[in-house]
Design an enzyme around this catalytic site. Structure first.
Site, PDB file in Angstrom:
ATOM      1  N   HIS A  16       0.846  -1.211   0.000  1.00 36.50           N
ATOM      2  CA  HIS A  16       0.000   0.000   0.000  1.00 36.50           C
ATOM      3  C   HIS A  16       0.875   1.253   0.000  1.00 36.50           C
ATOM      4  O   HIS A  16       0.611   2.203  -0.732  1.00 36.50           O
ATOM      5  CB  HIS A  16      -0.869   0.069   1.269  1.00 36.50           C
ATOM      6  N   LYS A  40     -15.946  -7.608   4.917  1.00 36.18           N
ATOM      7  CA  LYS A  40     -14.801  -7.987   5.762  1.00 36.18           C
ATOM      8  C   LYS A  40     -15.050  -7.650   7.228  1.00 36.18           C
ATOM      9  O   LYS A  40     -15.764  -6.705   7.548  1.00 36.18           O
ATOM     10  CB  LYS A  40     -13.540  -7.251   5.295  1.00 36.18           C
ATOM     11  N   ARG A  92      -2.208  -6.348  -8.029  1.00 38.43           N
ATOM     12  CA  ARG A  92      -1.083  -7.242  -7.736  1.00 38.43           C
ATOM     13  C   ARG A  92      -0.968  -8.357  -8.765  1.00 38.43           C
ATOM     14  O   ARG A  92       0.105  -8.709  -9.189  1.00 38.43           O
ATOM     15  CB  ARG A  92      -1.259  -7.881  -6.349  1.00 38.43           C
ATOM     16  N   SER A 130      -2.924  -7.509   3.227  1.00 35.19           N
ATOM     17  CA  SER A 130      -3.216  -7.350   4.664  1.00 35.19           C
ATOM     18  C   SER A 130      -3.605  -8.699   5.272  1.00 35.19           C
ATOM     19  O   SER A 130      -3.253  -8.988   6.416  1.00 35.19           O
ATOM     20  CB  SER A 130      -4.365  -6.359   4.866  1.00 35.19           C
TER      21      SER A 130
END
Ligand code: PNS
Length: 174
Positions: A16, A40, A92, A130
């Site tokens: 990030h 989440k 990514r 994360s």
């Protein structure tokens, strides 16, 4: 031009931070938006996540980066109200693409004036997320090099309890 960089940042990773640093070179102002992802269950509160990002950013003298949280309403509306014309997303791998592409089209449908720009992640962070950081911390692994130094302690201490409990259970069983 102001760019908004939204995400859960639960917690911020070096991947990030790399996107924040590169965006700060491209845009006059970068607004890091810590948002609620309704799918989440976060490990850190919004306030903790904002605080961790602020400390990481301060450590790098990124003067054109601001950090805010938002809990109500759509990202595109918040971006527009903040004067952001661009939403930054980091990619990514191909696996990120389908979801992010859908979000980009959806957000453009909601607000055509706000463009989504994709930045390819730095190759050395292409595996980093994360979730990976939390899993490794939870299992007592080394997360050094995965999160900014300024937040390393916060992440370790958040999961130290889990690791101690797992260790004690293991000892009990032996
Ligand atoms: O880091 P994440 O969890 O992939 O970030 C996802 C996030 C927070 C950017 C996304 O859930 C989001 O934009 N939330 C704000 C609400 C919104 O506008 N949702 C899009 C329409 S469904």
């Amino acid at each position: 031009m102001i760019a908004a960089y939204p995400g859960s940042f639960d917690p911020i990773t070096n991947g990030h931070l790399d996107i924040i640093e590169r965006s700060a070179q491209l845009y006059s102002e970068v607004l890091v938006l810590v948002a609620v992802n309704s799918t989440k269950n976060p490990a850190f509160s919004l306030e903790e996540r904002v605080d961790m990002i602020e400390r990481a950013v301060r450590g790098r003298n990124l003067h054109n980066v601001r950090v805010e949280s938002f809990t109500v309403g759509l990202l595109v509306d918040y971006a527009e109200r903040s004067g952001a014309q661009v939403i930054i997303k980091g990619l990514r791998a191909v696996s990120d693409f389908e979801y992010e592409f859908q979000m980009a089209l959806l957000n453009r449908n909601l607000k055509p004036s706000v463009e989504t720009i994709f930045l390819a992640t730095a190759a050395e962070y292409s595996w980093l997320s994360s979730s990976v950081v939390k899993e490794i911390a939870r299992l007592g692994g080394d997360i050094g090099g995965m999160v900014p130094l300024e937040v390393l302690k916060d992440v370790k201490s958040r999961f130290a309890g889990d690791w101690a409990t797992a260790g004690a259970q293991l000892v009990e069983r032996v």
